[in-house]
Design a protein around this motif. Sequence first.
Motif, PDB file in Angstrom:
ATOM      1  N   LEU A  91      16.822  39.963  28.237  1.00  0.00           N
ATOM      2  CA  LEU A  91      16.431  39.810  26.834  1.00  0.00           C
ATOM      3  C   LEU A  91      17.655  39.825  25.925  1.00  0.00           C
ATOM      4  O   LEU A  91      17.666  40.427  24.864  1.00  0.00           O
ATOM      5  CB  LEU A  91      15.460  40.935  26.439  1.00  0.00           C
ATOM      6  CG  LEU A  91      14.168  41.036  27.267  1.00  0.00           C
ATOM      7  CD1 LEU A  91      13.427  42.339  26.962  1.00  0.00           C
ATOM      8  CD2 LEU A  91      13.254  39.849  26.996  1.00  0.00           C
ATOM      9  N   GLY A  92      18.729  39.162  26.381  1.00  0.00           N
ATOM     10  CA  GLY A  92      19.957  39.134  25.579  1.00  0.00           C
ATOM     11  C   GLY A  92      20.909  40.247  25.991  1.00  0.00           C
ATOM     12  O   GLY A  92      20.492  41.266  26.547  1.00  0.00           O
ATOM     13  N   VAL A  93      22.199  40.023  25.745  1.00  0.00           N
ATOM     14  CA  VAL A  93      23.222  40.989  26.172  1.00  0.00           C
ATOM     15  C   VAL A  93      24.085  41.398  24.987  1.00  0.00           C
ATOM     16  O   VAL A  93      24.821  40.588  24.450  1.00  0.00           O
ATOM     17  CB  VAL A  93      24.171  40.371  27.221  1.00  0.00           C
ATOM     18  CG1 VAL A  93      24.915  41.471  27.956  1.00  0.00           C
ATOM     19  CG2 VAL A  93      23.433  39.479  28.175  1.00  0.00           C
ATOM     20  N   CYS A 114      29.385  36.394  29.405  1.00  0.00           N
ATOM     21  CA  CYS A 114      28.634  36.543  30.658  1.00  0.00           C
ATOM     22  C   CYS A 114      29.313  35.769  31.782  1.00  0.00           C
ATOM     23  O   CYS A 114      29.914  34.720  31.561  1.00  0.00           O
ATOM     24  CB  CYS A 114      27.196  36.044  30.481  1.00  0.00           C
ATOM     25  SG  CYS A 114      26.209  37.139  29.454  1.00  0.00           S
ATOM     26  N   ALA A 139      29.302  35.170  24.799  1.00  0.00           N
ATOM     27  CA  ALA A 139      29.316  36.635  24.844  1.00  0.00           C
ATOM     28  C   ALA A 139      30.102  37.157  26.044  1.00  0.00           C
ATOM     29  O   ALA A 139      30.252  38.363  26.206  1.00  0.00           O
ATOM     30  CB  ALA A 139      27.886  37.171  24.884  1.00  0.00           C
ATOM     31  N   ARG A 187      27.274  42.699  23.127  1.00  0.00           N
ATOM     32  CA  ARG A 187      28.686  42.540  23.461  1.00  0.00           C
ATOM     33  C   ARG A 187      29.280  43.810  24.091  1.00  0.00           C
ATOM     34  O   ARG A 187      30.064  43.744  25.037  1.00  0.00           O
ATOM     35  CB  ARG A 187      29.446  42.196  22.166  1.00  0.00           C
ATOM     36  CG  ARG A 187      30.929  41.936  22.317  1.00  0.00           C
ATOM     37  CD  ARG A 187      31.202  40.535  22.811  1.00  0.00           C
ATOM     38  NE  ARG A 187      32.211  40.556  23.858  1.00  0.00           N
ATOM     39  CZ  ARG A 187      32.759  39.469  24.398  1.00  0.00           C
ATOM     40  NH1 ARG A 187      32.363  38.274  24.022  1.00  0.00           N
ATOM     41  NH2 ARG A 187      33.656  39.566  25.324  1.00  0.00           N
ATOM     42  N   SER A 235      22.929  36.491  32.582  1.00  0.00           N
ATOM     43  CA  SER A 235      21.922  36.450  31.526  1.00  0.00           C
ATOM     44  C   SER A 235      20.843  35.431  31.879  1.00  0.00           C
ATOM     45  O   SER A 235      21.147  34.296  32.232  1.00  0.00           O
ATOM     46  CB  SER A 235      22.588  36.066  30.200  1.00  0.00           C
ATOM     47  OG  SER A 235      21.622  35.989  29.173  1.00  0.00           O
ATOM     48  N   HIS A 266      20.444  29.698  24.445  1.00  0.00           N
ATOM     49  CA  HIS A 266      20.654  31.011  25.050  1.00  0.00           C
ATOM     50  C   HIS A 266      21.875  30.968  25.981  1.00  0.00           C
ATOM     51  O   HIS A 266      22.644  31.927  26.058  1.00  0.00           O
ATOM     52  CB  HIS A 266      19.441  31.443  25.882  1.00  0.00           C
ATOM     53  CG  HIS A 266      18.186  31.624  25.090  1.00  0.00           C
ATOM     54  ND1 HIS A 266      16.954  31.789  25.678  1.00  0.00           N
ATOM     55  CD2 HIS A 266      17.969  31.660  23.752  1.00  0.00           C
ATOM     56  CE1 HIS A 266      16.033  31.918  24.741  1.00  0.00           C
ATOM     57  NE2 HIS A 266      16.620  31.840  23.566  1.00  0.00           N
ATOM     58  N   ALA A 311      25.056  30.959  24.001  1.00  0.00           N
ATOM     59  CA  ALA A 311      25.335  32.308  23.501  1.00  0.00           C
ATOM     60  C   ALA A 311      25.813  33.221  24.626  1.00  0.00           C
ATOM     61  O   ALA A 311      26.711  34.051  24.423  1.00  0.00           O
ATOM     62  CB  ALA A 311      24.086  32.889  22.839  1.00  0.00           C
ATOM     63  N   ALA A 312      25.236  33.080  25.810  1.00  0.00           N
ATOM     64  CA  ALA A 312      25.610  33.937  26.938  1.00  0.00           C
ATOM     65  C   ALA A 312      27.060  33.701  27.332  1.00  0.00           C
ATOM     66  O   ALA A 312      27.808  34.648  27.587  1.00  0.00           O
ATOM     67  CB  ALA A 312      24.685  33.677  28.131  1.00  0.00           C
ATOM     68  N   CYS A 316      18.366  32.776  30.889  1.00  0.00           N
ATOM     69  CA  CYS A 316      18.337  31.888  29.726  1.00  0.00           C
ATOM     70  C   CYS A 316      17.173  30.907  29.834  1.00  0.00           C
ATOM     71  O   CYS A 316      17.083  30.152  30.794  1.00  0.00           O
ATOM     72  CB  CYS A 316      19.644  31.110  29.630  1.00  0.00           C
ATOM     73  SG  CYS A 316      21.093  32.181  29.413  1.00  0.00           S
TER      74      CYS A 316
END
Lengths: 253, 253
Positions: B30-32, B65, B63, B34, B49, B56, B59-60, B51
Amino acid sequence: VDLLTAAPGDMPAQVQAIIDNGGRVFVAGLGVPRDVVNLCHDNNVLVASMCGKVRHAVAAVAAGCDLVIAQGTEAGGHTGTVATMALVPQIVDVVENKVPVVAAGGLFDGRGLAAALSLGAEGVWMGTRFIATPEAWGTPGYKEKLLSMAEDDTVVSKGFTGKTCRVARNDYTQYWEEHASEIEPFPAQFIRSINDGANHLGAGPNTEVDPSREFWPAGQGVGAINELVPAGDLVRSIVAEAEAVIDRMSTLR
Amino acid sequence: VDLLTAAPGDMPAQVQAIIDNGGRVFVAGLGVPRDVVNLCHDNNVLVASMCGKVRHAVAAVAAGCDLVIAQGTEAGGHTGTVATMALVPQIVDVVENKVPVVAAGGLFDGRGLAAALSLGAEGVWMGTRFIATPEAWGTPGYKEKLLSMAEDDTVVSKGFTGKTCRVARNDYTQYWEEHASEIEPFPAQFIRSINDGANHLGAGPNTEVDPSREFWPAGQGVGAINELVPAGDLVRSIVAEAEAVIDRMSTLR
């Protein structure tokens, strides 16, 4: 040829017209009456059936269909709930090589063709990708809309036909999402959307439409469609890419 | 380790516990945040992550990942709306080889593994298939339920957690389908389903559950799962089948 508007009783006459005009394949999207299968076969026309569930494929083979098209929920247009990756191999397993299985839904390039063949399909059916070609017939703005959409810009709506149909999300689908209890069954809802000026299915480039409400079927592969490509070039590039994928896969052995 | 019940503020402490106990990979559904990524990397733990949309994955990667898992809607458990066949290649395209992409959703055998590799994934994530193993932990009746289900016996429901979750359709999902406006957001609905006696997620074989109401995640590949197979045998047979698929594909060249 889309027979969506044909009343069930008219179907043999409509199919006869397809036969008389040189059609070679009849693809049924909402089930195939036995007499239509026989009519086609008597005239050397192949019959294919779009199947969204395993039991649809069992019924299609039993009804004498020559091809089963396993169509996942990600497909544009009328669609079910089971996704291509899960559906195709399960349909391949029940069809047991009695007829060829064609994969449909979410396929737009050679990677998808290779994936479909991996799952046991003998071929692919691509819809949305071929609407985004210069040759395709459609209302003004449809192709431009496809080029602009992301993978999550489609929605399954009953607003245009009364049946679950994956389309570009817009004000008209939003309206029916908020008024779901008022949706009428097919074909009443189909007529309703025509009367609302939101449905010009089958019309061409000289039609006036409201892009914020129009009936524009689209599958979830749409996010990868970023330019119009002539249909012949598209076929050649899809096949070439699938061949390259197969060659790459071979190096894993 | 499922951190679903961890309140957002507790996550670093929970992840620290995973690190302290020898975890090598942290998979966020459900998202990570930072700081969690940094905590993992400082301890040589990989971060992945799940996705469900192209953005998503963007973004992963941004971030930090180490792995992107492209999970289609056909997956069991918390899931989105975009199907695997359409999602994986579109995520592969935006990730641009910065990190490996793993395909998830609707995969249950070697055909699916070969298909995922065709789409450009570097590996697969199979959930439901590995619940149907003798080794898997679960409440009584869960595995038998999986063996009995067809491809269209799952439903995406918010009834168990407040978030869209693909599960075995039963009386409890039906209740919430008919009372959708009363569903509370996560985690209130999660607590509600526990209090209703319908949610024993994480509990084992000595738990008493009501099969007509229990929270049993399942993906759409479930229709092809017809026997419990030891996990090691399963891995070997999936790889062997994928190799056979690749060999068959090579003959098309």
